[in-house]
Motif scaffolding. Structure first.
Motif, PDB file in Angstrom:
ATOM      1  N   GLY A  90      -2.185  -7.670 -12.935  1.00 21.19           N
ATOM      2  CA  GLY A  90      -1.811  -6.877 -11.780  1.00 21.19           C
ATOM      3  C   GLY A  90      -2.656  -5.628 -11.709  1.00 21.19           C
ATOM      4  N   PHE A  91      -2.478  -4.873 -10.645  1.00 14.15           N
ATOM      5  CA  PHE A  91      -3.196  -3.613 -10.506  1.00 14.15           C
ATOM      6  C   PHE A  91      -2.434  -2.697  -9.564  1.00 14.15           C
ATOM      7  CE2 PHE A  91      -5.712  -6.791  -7.899  1.00 14.15           C
ATOM      8  CZ  PHE A  91      -5.169  -6.467  -6.661  1.00 14.15           C
ATOM      9  N   LEU A  92      -2.784  -1.433  -9.602  1.00 11.03           N
ATOM     10  CA  LEU A  92      -2.302  -0.468  -8.620  1.00 11.03           C
ATOM     11  C   LEU A  92      -3.176  -0.650  -7.385  1.00 11.03           C
ATOM     12  CD1 LEU A  92      -0.468   1.979  -7.954  1.00 11.03           C
ATOM     13  CD2 LEU A  92      -2.283   3.438  -8.868  1.00 11.03           C
ATOM     14  N   TYR A  93      -2.602  -1.247  -6.350  1.00  4.94           N
ATOM     15  CA  TYR A  93      -3.380  -1.596  -5.170  1.00  4.94           C
ATOM     16  C   TYR A  93      -3.631  -0.373  -4.283  1.00  4.94           C
ATOM     17  CZ  TYR A  93      -4.015  -3.444  -0.411  1.00  4.94           C
ATOM     18  OH  TYR A  93      -4.451  -3.686   0.862  1.00  4.94           O
ATOM     19  N   ALA A  94      -2.576   0.387  -4.034  1.00  5.91           N
ATOM     20  CA  ALA A  94      -2.686   1.553  -3.164  1.00  5.91           C
ATOM     21  C   ALA A  94      -1.466   2.434  -3.395  1.00  5.91           C
ATOM     22  CB  ALA A  94      -2.775   1.129  -1.698  1.00  5.91           C
ATOM     23  N   GLN A  95      -1.545   3.654  -2.889  1.00  2.00           N
ATOM     24  CA  GLN A  95      -0.418   4.576  -2.920  1.00  2.00           C
ATOM     25  C   GLN A  95      -0.200   5.145  -1.526  1.00  2.00           C
ATOM     26  OE1 GLN A  95      -1.939   7.018  -6.364  1.00  2.00           O
ATOM     27  NE2 GLN A  95       0.135   6.644  -7.166  1.00  2.00           N
ATOM     28  N   MET A  96       0.992   5.646  -1.283  1.00  2.00           N
ATOM     29  CA  MET A  96       1.353   6.211   0.009  1.00  2.00           C
ATOM     30  C   MET A  96       2.511   7.181  -0.188  1.00  2.00           C
ATOM     31  SD  MET A  96       3.814   3.462   1.804  1.00  2.00           S
ATOM     32  CE  MET A  96       4.375   4.861   2.767  1.00  2.00           C
ATOM     33  N   ARG A  97       3.007   7.723   0.899  1.00  2.00           N
ATOM     34  CA  ARG A  97       4.164   8.625   0.876  1.00  2.00           C
ATOM     35  C   ARG A  97       5.368   7.965   1.537  1.00  2.00           C
ATOM     36  NH1 ARG A  97       3.607  12.822  -2.695  1.00  2.00           N
ATOM     37  NH2 ARG A  97       1.356  13.152  -2.896  1.00  2.00           N
ATOM     38  N   ASP A  98       6.546   8.171   0.931  1.00  2.00           N
ATOM     39  CA  ASP A  98       7.764   7.604   1.506  1.00  2.00           C
ATOM     40  C   ASP A  98       8.282   8.505   2.627  1.00  2.00           C
ATOM     41  OD1 ASP A  98       9.228   9.699   0.421  1.00  2.00           O
ATOM     42  OD2 ASP A  98      10.423   8.462  -0.926  1.00  2.00           O
ATOM     43  N   PRO A  99       9.409   8.145   3.271  1.00  2.00           N
ATOM     44  CA  PRO A  99       9.880   8.950   4.412  1.00  2.00           C
ATOM     45  C   PRO A  99      10.172  10.407   4.070  1.00  2.00           C
ATOM     46  CG  PRO A  99      10.938   6.808   4.426  1.00  2.00           C
ATOM     47  CD  PRO A  99      10.189   6.903   3.128  1.00  2.00           C
ATOM     48  N   LYS A 100      10.384  10.717   2.807  1.00  2.00           N
ATOM     49  CA  LYS A 100      10.651  12.098   2.417  1.00  2.00           C
ATOM     50  C   LYS A 100       9.426  12.756   1.785  1.00  2.00           C
ATOM     51  CE  LYS A 100      15.606  11.412   1.943  1.00  2.00           C
ATOM     52  NZ  LYS A 100      16.817  11.542   1.099  1.00  2.00           N
ATOM     53  N   GLY A 101       8.256  12.118   1.939  1.00  2.00           N
ATOM     54  CA  GLY A 101       7.027  12.713   1.452  1.00  2.00           C
ATOM     55  C   GLY A 101       6.727  12.471  -0.003  1.00  2.00           C
ATOM     56  N   ARG A 102       7.511  11.601  -0.664  1.00  2.00           N
ATOM     57  CA  ARG A 102       7.314  11.353  -2.082  1.00  2.00           C
ATOM     58  C   ARG A 102       6.338  10.210  -2.307  1.00  2.00           C
ATOM     59  NH1 ARG A 102      13.690  11.219  -3.109  1.00  2.00           N
ATOM     60  NH2 ARG A 102      13.389   9.836  -1.341  1.00  2.00           N
ATOM     61  N   LEU A 103       5.654  10.235  -3.435  1.00  2.00           N
ATOM     62  CA  LEU A 103       4.624   9.256  -3.740  1.00  2.00           C
ATOM     63  C   LEU A 103       5.219   7.881  -4.007  1.00  2.00           C
ATOM     64  CD1 LEU A 103       1.524   9.110  -4.210  1.00  2.00           C
ATOM     65  CD2 LEU A 103       2.003   9.446  -6.648  1.00  2.00           C
ATOM     66  N   LEU A 104       4.583   6.855  -3.438  1.00  2.00           N
ATOM     67  CA  LEU A 104       4.967   5.468  -3.658  1.00  2.00           C
ATOM     68  C   LEU A 104       3.746   4.663  -4.068  1.00  2.00           C
ATOM     69  CD1 LEU A 104       7.317   4.558  -0.654  1.00  2.00           C
ATOM     70  CD2 LEU A 104       7.915   4.444  -3.059  1.00  2.00           C
ATOM     71  N   ASP A 105       3.968   3.661  -4.927  1.00  2.00           N
ATOM     72  CA  ASP A 105       2.908   2.765  -5.380  1.00  2.00           C
ATOM     73  C   ASP A 105       3.104   1.368  -4.807  1.00  2.00           C
ATOM     74  OD1 ASP A 105       2.145   4.843  -7.034  1.00  2.00           O
ATOM     75  OD2 ASP A 105       2.654   3.814  -8.911  1.00  2.00           O
ATOM     76  N   PHE A 106       2.003   0.732  -4.457  1.00  2.00           N
ATOM     77  CA  PHE A 106       1.962  -0.712  -4.308  1.00  2.00           C
ATOM     78  C   PHE A 106       1.328  -1.267  -5.578  1.00  2.00           C
ATOM     79  CE2 PHE A 106       1.653   0.144   0.397  1.00  2.00           C
ATOM     80  CZ  PHE A 106       2.853  -0.442   0.739  1.00  2.00           C
ATOM     81  N   GLY A 107       2.107  -2.002  -6.367  1.00  2.00           N
ATOM     82  CA  GLY A 107       1.595  -2.636  -7.568  1.00  2.00           C
ATOM     83  C   GLY A 107       1.684  -4.139  -7.425  1.00  2.00           C
ATOM     84  N   THR A 108       0.763  -4.853  -8.032  1.00  2.00           N
ATOM     85  CA  THR A 108       0.732  -6.306  -7.874  1.00  2.00           C
ATOM     86  C   THR A 108       1.099  -7.027  -9.163  1.00  2.00           C
ATOM     87  OG1 THR A 108      -1.593  -6.543  -8.509  1.00  2.00           O
ATOM     88  CG2 THR A 108      -1.123  -6.046  -6.193  1.00  2.00           C
ATOM     89  N   LYS A 109       1.376  -8.306  -9.007  1.00  2.00           N
ATOM     90  CA  LYS A 109       1.602  -9.199 -10.136  1.00  2.00           C
ATOM     91  C   LYS A 109       1.061 -10.572  -9.748  1.00  2.00           C
ATOM     92  CE  LYS A 109       5.218 -10.295 -13.537  1.00  2.00           C
ATOM     93  NZ  LYS A 109       6.647 -10.081 -13.880  1.00  2.00           N
ATOM     94  N   GLY A 110       0.147 -11.081 -10.565  1.00  2.00           N
ATOM     95  CA  GLY A 110      -0.462 -12.368 -10.274  1.00  2.00           C
ATOM     96  C   GLY A 110      -1.718 -12.273  -9.442  1.00  2.00           C
TER      97      GLY A 110
END
Length: 476
Positions: A90-110
């Motif tokens: 897997g890998f850390l594909y991308a990051q973004m901000r949630d509705p309250k401005g907090r950091l979120l990760d898109f992580g993969t598997k497979g």
């Protein structure tokens, strides 16, 4: 909500991750798209082709400058230190901000091989992906702070596996969560004697997950950071226990700094209350059995504290670790009361102990007893066709009757018209996957997911929050 790309982890530099390319899959078929969370983060309008581009072929989102990153970490695996691991499939594909401005990760598997794959093929079976969906959805419904299964594609691959009938169908999963920074991430840099990197990781975590610690310096900063992680981890362990969930592999690379449940491999939910119940067939010593999960989390926190020593002070860190038992007891009491739909009060800890004693003596279905007793309705309890008798039940019932229901109007919601609750024992999971395996029939799975979604909405254990990270000072 507008999708807001971010690249916080990549800015830490090349010592923390390796740029990788995703696998080229022969045939992508969308099998799961988390419409609810896609809407929440500004991706609800993606077309099927755009979904395939971003979460099957992993083309970078617009405005996102970084390639996928296989994160570097070490870890204790069943308490044996392994310096040869990292993101291997897997890998850390991308990051973004949630509705309250907090950091979120898109992580993969497979998503394919990485420098840390060792002898593995970097792939995920379709059954493994379905298991991830079911675990994440069920845990969220039961009030656990969990990662979300965001997207799953059937990849057209045929995979060889020793623990599934081979060839097994391949899949690629994208999960959504607040952090993939593991305890083992710190362990790697401690192992490599790089205190500057440990300091950078702490600063990264404070900036993005614990901003109220901003401005602290030196060993005080390290201690207060560990304090946050310790409290979050104690809460997670308590939530697992109240959900009857057995993670299966509580290695230090499977616990993260936000106290968020993720990476669902050989998980199980309790059919009945059995403290020694294990999830992984290879856990021969029952190290991660149901009742040993709080101990496992505490042991992992101790390993994190050791990794923080190059930038910390031993006595301060030990003092923080010593707070874990009391925090865990408080959080467990709160989690069980939330599952029973009653307010916490002075005798709630005794009530929870009596409840567990009854579950152990009766061996009634774990989830059904919560379901029958939710919001403490005597008529509903009496009408349930279960054996609520005996001295253990009497002891619990006397304490429980004294507890005030929280929002008893929830009993009017649709899921409580059922005779039995939706649950996720291994038999339920297998029966949902069998039609997929046998004839590519997804209707049973989708019906089960609809039932879970109904239970999530009707229990409302998250009190209607849009974000899935509890606010500062907030409990479930």
């Amino acid at each position: 909500m507008t999708f807001t790309p971010e690249s916080a982890f990549a800015l830490l530099g090349p010592d923390f991750a390796d740029a990788v390319d995703p696998a080229d899959f022969p045939d992508l078929k969308l099998r799961w798209w988390n419409k609810r969370w896609a809407r929440e983060i500004g991706l609800g309008e993606l077309t099927p082709e755009q979904i395939a581009d971003h979460f099957g072929r992993f083309d970078r989102p617009k405005g996102y400058p970084h390639t996928p990153l296989a994160m570097r970490y070490h870890g204790h695996q069943f308490r044996h230190y392994n310096p040869q691991i990292g993101d291997g499939r897997g890998f850390l594909y991308a990051q973004m901000r949630d509705p309250k401005g907090r950091l979120l990760d898109f992580g993969t598997k497979g998503s394919g091989q990485t420098p840390w794959s060792r002898t593995g093929d970097g792939r995920l079976t379709l059954k493994g992906a379905v298991r991830e969906i079911l675990a994440a959805e069920m845990l969220e419904a039961l009030g656990v702070y969990s990662s979300k299964a965001f997207c799953v594609f059937d990849t057209g691959d045929q995979l060889a596996r020793h623990d599934e009938p081979s060839p097994a169908r391949g899949a690629v999963l994208t999960r959504l969560q607040h952090s993939h920074v593991r305890f083992g991430t710190f362990q790697r840099h401690a192992y490599e004697e790089a205190p500057d990197r440990i300091e950078a990781l702490i600063d990264h975590a404070i900036a993005h997950y614990y901003p109220d610690l901003s401005g602290l310096q030196g060993t005080e900063k390290t201690a207060r950071f560990l304090e946050k992680v310790c409290a979050a981890s104690a809460r997670l362990a308590a939530q697992w226990m109240a959900a009857g969930f057995v993670h299966g592999v509580l290695n230090t690379d499977n616990l993260n700094v936000t106290g968020e449940s993720f990476d669902y491999g050989p998980w199980r939910f309790l059919p009945t209350y059995k403290p020694g119940f294990t999830a992984a067939y290879f856990d021969e010593n029952r190290l991660y059995a149901y009742a040993r999960q709080p101990e496992a989390v505490f042991w992992a926190l101790q390993q994190l504290a050791i990794a923080l020593l190059p930038v910390g002070e031993k006595d301060q860190l030990v003092d923080v670790l010593n707070t874990f038992p009391d925090i865990y007891t408080r959080e467990m009491t709160a989690a069980f009361c939330a599952r029973l739909g009653v307010a916490v009060q002075d005798n709630s800890e005794d009530m929870v102990k009596a409840y567990l004693a009854f579950l152990l003596a009766s061996q009634l279905p774990f989830e059904a007893v919560f379901f029958d007793h939710f919001t403490n309705d005597p008529g509903r309890i009496k009408a349930a066709a279960r054996d609520y008798t005996g001295p253990e039940y009497t002891a619990f019932a006397e304490l429980f009757a004294d507890h005030t229901p929280v929002r008893p109007e929830r009993l009017g919601h649709a899921c409580f018209a059922r005779e039995n609750p939706v649950h996720m024992t291994i038999e339920t999971m297998e029966s949902a996957f069998a039609p997929i395996h046998e004839r590519d029939d997804w209707s049973t799975l989708h019906g089960l997911l609809d039932d879970i979604a109904q239970a999530r909405a009707d229990y409302d254990l998250g009190r209607g929050r849009t974000g899935f990270l509890p606010e500062q000072g907030e409990t479930w």
